[in-house]
Design a protein around this motif. Structure first.
Motif: not given
Length: 231
Positions: A156, A188-189, A191-193, A195, A197, A206, A209-210
């Protein structure tokens, strides 16, 4: 007394030199990160869901590779700070449009650097301790888990740095609209990843995605660096 024309020429030349420095730092950062990840990939670095025995075997057999990767981290973290600091200076020199975003990128970049230092310190600790272990210990496993958690929490911060830099660079006219869009989507990808952690530290897919957002960050940095060097 210096004439207005000479003053303007001096300022333009100063901006040109600063822009080239910032651009060169971005390009060198990308090259260093790519080499680091290539070294780890070629040597078969374990994923976060790998059995701890496999982790121990990797760090026992690949101490030299870890040393190379750690040295590259020590190189590219200052380059990252040069980039975000220099970008903020360029934005302010161009009228200040996007200065708030560049301040956000600067703060997030500094935090990201601190987290990456932790990730790297723990990796060095794994490499140093692995040679003296016949089998994994609870302490070794704990260091590996903290290493994974720190890496997951870096995502993030990376996304925040990316979004801030992309919006600041576009607002000040340094980059075209497609790079702003790339920054928003890819940041945004990340940041989503971030979440997820805990799941990422436990080996969740996941993470990819990051990593997709991270790859886009490298593309953005390379494109921006080339633009600044050629400006």
């Amino acid at each position: 007394m210096r004439s207005p024309q000479n003053t303007a020429t001096t300022l333009a030349r100063s901006w040109f030199v600063r822009g080239r420095l910032v651009g060169a730092a971005a390009i060198a950062f990308v090259v260093s990160v790519v080499i680091e990840n290539a070294v780890l990939a070629v040597t078969g670095a374990p994923t976060f869901d790998a059995p701890i025995e496999e982790v121990l075997a990797y760090y026992t057999a690949n101490r030299d590779s870890v040393a190379i990767a750690s040295g590259l981290v020590a190189l590219y973290l200052p380059l990252l700070l040069v980039f975000v600091t220099g970008l903020h200076g360029l934005v302010e020199r161009r009228g200040g449009a996007g200065a708030d975003w560049s301040r956000l990128a600067l703060a997030a970049g500094a935090t990201l650097s601190a987290i990456f230092v932790l990730v790297n310190v723990l990796q060095i600790g794994l490499a140093l301790s692995a040679g003296g272990l016949a089998e994994p210990t609870p302490e070794f496993e704990l260091v590996w888990q903290v290493h994974a958690a720190a890496f997951a929490l870096a995502l993030p911060m990376l996304g925040t740095t990316f979004i801030g830099a992309a919006l600041a660079a576009h607002a000040s006219g340094l980059t075209p609209a497609w790079q702003r869009l790339l920054g928003l989507v890819s940041g945004s990808l990340l940041l989503a990843a971030g979440f997820g952690n805990l799941a990422i530290a436990d080996g969740s897919p996941l993470l990819f995605v990051g990593l997709l957002g991270f790859a886009a960050w490298l593309v953005w940095l390379l494109a921006t660096g080339v633009r600044l060097v050629r400006s």
